[in-house]
Write an enzyme that holds these catalytic residues in place. Structure first.
Site, PDB file in Angstrom:
ATOM      1  CB  SER A 122     107.116  37.364 177.253  1.00  0.00           C
ATOM      2  OG  SER A 122     108.137  37.115 176.442  1.00  0.00           O
ATOM      3  CG  HIS A 143     104.736  41.005 179.124  1.00  0.00           C
ATOM      4  ND1 HIS A 143     103.904  40.170 178.898  1.00  0.00           N
ATOM      5  CD2 HIS A 143     105.931  41.043 178.547  1.00  0.00           C
ATOM      6  CE1 HIS A 143     104.555  39.683 177.617  1.00  0.00           C
ATOM      7  NE2 HIS A 143     105.470  39.982 177.359  1.00  0.00           N
ATOM      8  CD  GLU A 155     100.143  40.749 179.906  1.00  0.00           C
ATOM      9  OE1 GLU A 155      99.295  40.144 179.576  1.00  0.00           O
ATOM     10  OE2 GLU A 155     101.472  40.082 180.049  1.00  0.00           O
ATOM     11  CG  ASN A 193     102.562  36.383 175.537  1.00  0.00           C
ATOM     12  OD1 ASN A 193     102.115  37.180 174.351  1.00  0.00           O
ATOM     13  ND2 ASN A 193     104.079  36.572 175.844  1.00  0.00           N
TER      14      ASN A 193
HETATM   15  N1  3HC Z   1     108.859  50.014 166.083  1.00  0.00           N
HETATM   16  C1  3HC Z   1     108.254  50.309 165.168  1.00  0.00           C
HETATM   17  N2  3HC Z   1     107.777  51.439 164.475  1.00  0.00           N
HETATM   18  C2  3HC Z   1     108.140  52.304 165.583  1.00  0.00           C
HETATM   19  C3  3HC Z   1     108.698  52.236 166.533  1.00  0.00           C
HETATM   20  C4  3HC Z   1     109.420  50.922 166.858  1.00  0.00           C
HETATM   21  N3  3HC Z   1     109.988  50.832 167.959  1.00  0.00           N
HETATM   22  N4  3HC Z   1     108.928  53.511 167.111  1.00  0.00           N
HETATM   23  C5  3HC Z   1     108.156  54.310 166.599  1.00  0.00           C
HETATM   24  N5  3HC Z   1     107.733  53.833 165.434  1.00  0.00           N
HETATM   25  C6  3HC Z   1     106.934  54.428 164.467  1.00  0.00           C
HETATM   26  C7  3HC Z   1     107.591  54.043 162.862  1.00  0.00           C
HETATM   27  O1  3HC Z   1     108.627  54.931 162.742  1.00  0.00           O
HETATM   28  C8  3HC Z   1     106.242  54.112 162.187  1.00  0.00           C
HETATM   29  O2  3HC Z   1     106.238  55.276 161.203  1.00  0.00           O
HETATM   30  P1  3HC Z   1     107.000  55.158 159.862  1.00  0.00           P
HETATM   31  O3  3HC Z   1     106.307  54.366 159.037  1.00  0.00           O
HETATM   32  O4  3HC Z   1     106.596  56.780 159.336  1.00  0.00           O
HETATM   33  O5  3HC Z   1     108.412  55.133 159.964  1.00  0.00           O
HETATM   34  C9  3HC Z   1     105.267  53.878 162.896  1.00  0.00           C
HETATM   35  O6  3HC Z   1     105.777  54.101 164.229  1.00  0.00           O
HETATM   36  C10 3HC Z   1     104.431  52.549 162.749  1.00  0.00           C
HETATM   37  O7  3HC Z   1     103.875  52.871 161.569  1.00  0.00           O
HETATM   38  P2  3HC Z   1     102.986  51.752 160.859  1.00  0.00           P
HETATM   39  O8  3HC Z   1     102.409  52.253 159.713  1.00  0.00           O
HETATM   40  O9  3HC Z   1     103.703  50.608 160.724  1.00  0.00           O
HETATM   41  O10 3HC Z   1     101.822  51.637 161.983  1.00  0.00           O
HETATM   42  P3  3HC Z   1     100.708  50.745 161.931  1.00  0.00           P
HETATM   43  O11 3HC Z   1      99.444  51.653 162.244  1.00  0.00           O
HETATM   44  O12 3HC Z   1     100.713  49.658 160.792  1.00  0.00           O
HETATM   45  O13 3HC Z   1     100.935  50.009 163.254  1.00  0.00           O
HETATM   46  C11 3HC Z   1     101.449  48.172 164.704  1.00  0.00           C
HETATM   47  C12 3HC Z   1     101.701  48.869 163.539  1.00  0.00           C
HETATM   48  C13 3HC Z   1     101.131  48.883 165.992  1.00  0.00           C
HETATM   49  C14 3HC Z   1     102.773  47.046 164.929  1.00  0.00           C
HETATM   50  C15 3HC Z   1     100.104  47.322 164.342  1.00  0.00           C
HETATM   51  O14 3HC Z   1     100.245  46.684 163.017  1.00  0.00           O
HETATM   52  C16 3HC Z   1      99.688  46.208 165.593  1.00  0.00           C
HETATM   53  O15 3HC Z   1      99.146  46.751 166.553  1.00  0.00           O
HETATM   54  N6  3HC Z   1     100.005  44.896 165.201  1.00  0.00           N
HETATM   55  C17 3HC Z   1      99.924  43.929 166.245  1.00  0.00           C
HETATM   56  C18 3HC Z   1     101.166  44.058 166.877  1.00  0.00           C
HETATM   57  C19 3HC Z   1     101.054  43.075 168.268  1.00  0.00           C
HETATM   58  O16 3HC Z   1     100.113  42.117 168.397  1.00  0.00           O
HETATM   59  N7  3HC Z   1     101.961  43.065 169.117  1.00  0.00           N
HETATM   60  C20 3HC Z   1     102.249  41.923 170.288  1.00  0.00           C
HETATM   61  C21 3HC Z   1     102.883  41.043 169.998  1.00  0.00           C
HETATM   62  S1  3HC Z   1     102.983  39.687 171.155  1.00  0.00           S
HETATM   63  C22 3HC Z   1     104.052  40.450 172.347  1.00  0.00           C
HETATM   64  O17 3HC Z   1     104.785  41.364 172.068  1.00  0.00           O
HETATM   65  C23 3HC Z   1     104.560  39.574 173.476  1.00  0.00           C
HETATM   66  C24 3HC Z   1     105.809  39.126 173.794  1.00  0.00           C
HETATM   67  O18 3HC Z   1     105.986  38.676 175.025  1.00  0.00           O
HETATM   68  C25 3HC Z   1     106.365  37.947 172.651  1.00  0.00           C
END
Ligand code: 3HC
Length: 287
Positions: A122, A143, A155, A193
């Site tokens: 990234s 990505h 991406e 990003n």
């Molecule tokens: N990690 C986390 N949860 C996972 C998973 C994993 N690898 N695989 C499966 N799951 C499941 C979990 O088990 C969970 O179910 P459970 O609670 O029953 O155990 C479920 O998925 C997620 O449940 P949540 O209730 O937490 O889900 P939400 O509806 O709250 O959504 C989210 C969570 C998708 C993370 C949401 O909050 C979101 O979209 N957040 C923004 C994330 C974002 O912007 N990410 C980008 C970051 S930038 C990046 O990555 C770039 C890098 O280059 C730095």
């Protein structure tokens, strides 16, 4: 090159991103071999994947038989040589150009001529990573976003010398494993990003400027801007160190002040307050 059907995938590095990418592949029915530097780290990643698939079974989104079949598609190794029969290898190792160069040289010497080499970087330039390969045409950015099993976007990054055929094959593979890919050039931060990192930096600066609490800042962006999670919760999820590193890389590419990480985040990274993975960042975690 790139026209081969992708039957088997290799994932280099099974940290947060690599384990998530391996989970996406095995859930989509693709034979996957994951490589870590020790058997213990590999096993830890398998346990994490098994945990998430187990939750899906509990929630009746998957049957126990489907979970077992998915886990059965995951092989673990500590050897790059075990990627010899992979059609696509996705590198998700440490974000250090020397580490990536060493890996791409080793992959080059191992995989078939027509295999595709992708990087999940990234922060680094895909073009620079590809320069370690004798065949930079076969190197592409893929990505994924954190958490990879939940975030639909991938991406597909076209480096200077990536062939269109390889870009198309990576795009088609991302679709096949249920993702929503986009194509873009190899510019600092790519698309998301480039926008998200300065935005998160601004959010942290506003914390002090506006005299708002961490909780209220997150509340503001969730309820006033419709974000699925607040900016500080997101920084804790991504990892303060990962964000600072990516932010510095984008800043060094673009030299715009907003791209540079705020001192508050650098201090947190130095203090080991890295977010979820260390149990403490902006918030405290006990899982
Ligand atoms: N990690 C986390 N949860 C996972 C998973 C994993 N690898 N695989 C499966 N799951 C499941 C979990 O088990 C969970 O179910 P459970 O609670 O029953 O155990 C479920 O998925 C997620 O449940 P949540 O209730 O937490 O889900 P939400 O509806 O709250 O959504 C989210 C969570 C998708 C993370 C949401 O909050 C979101 O979209 N957040 C923004 C994330 C974002 O912007 N990410 C980008 C970051 S930038 C990046 O990555 C770039 C890098 O280059 C730095």
């Amino acid at each position: 090159m790139g026209t081969t059907e992708i039957r088997k995938v290799g994932v280099v590095g099974l940290g947060t991103m690599g384990a998530g990418i391996a989970q996406v592949c095995v859930q989509a029915g693709v034979e996957t071999v994951g490589r870590e530097i020790s058997a213990e780290l590999g096993e830890k990643a398998r346990e994490k994947i098994a945990h998430f698939l187990g939750r899906a079974v509990e929630k009746e989104r998957m049957t126990a038989k489907e979970r077992d079949a998915a886990l059965g598609r995951l092989a673990l190794t500590t050897e790059i040589a075990d990627f010899a029969d992979c059609d696509l290898v996705i590198e998700a190792a440490f974000e250090d150009i020397a580490v990536k160069h060493e890996l791409f040289e080793a992959l080059d010497a191992t995989v078939r001529e027509d295999a595709i080499l992708a990087t999940n970087t990234s922060a680094l330039s895909v073009t620079q990573i590809a320069a370690a390969s004798r065949k930079p045409e076969r190197v592409v950015g893929m990505h994924f976003f954190n958490p990879a099993p939940l975030m639909p976007l991938v991406e597909i990054v076209r480096a200077q010398r990536t062939s269109e055929e390889v870009v198309d094959a990576a795009y088609a593979f991302a679709q096949r494993v249920g993702k929503e890919p986009i194509r873009c050039n190899d510019t600092p931060g790519f698309v998301v990003n480039r926008i998200l990192i300065p935005l998160l930096n601004d959010c942290v600066r506003v914390l002090d400027e506006a005299g708002v609490s961490v909780e209220d800042l997150d509340k503001a962006m969730r309820f006033g801007a419709g974000w699925p999670m607040g900016p500080t919760a997101l920084l804790d999820l991504v990892g303060i160190d990962v964000h600072v590193h990516a932010s510095e890389a984008i800043w060094s590419g673009l030299r715009e002040p907003r791209m540079a990480p705020p001192p508050r985040l650098k201090a947190m990274a130095d203090a080991g307050l890295l977010g979820r993975k260390t149990g403490r960042g902006f918030f405290e975690y006990d899982d």
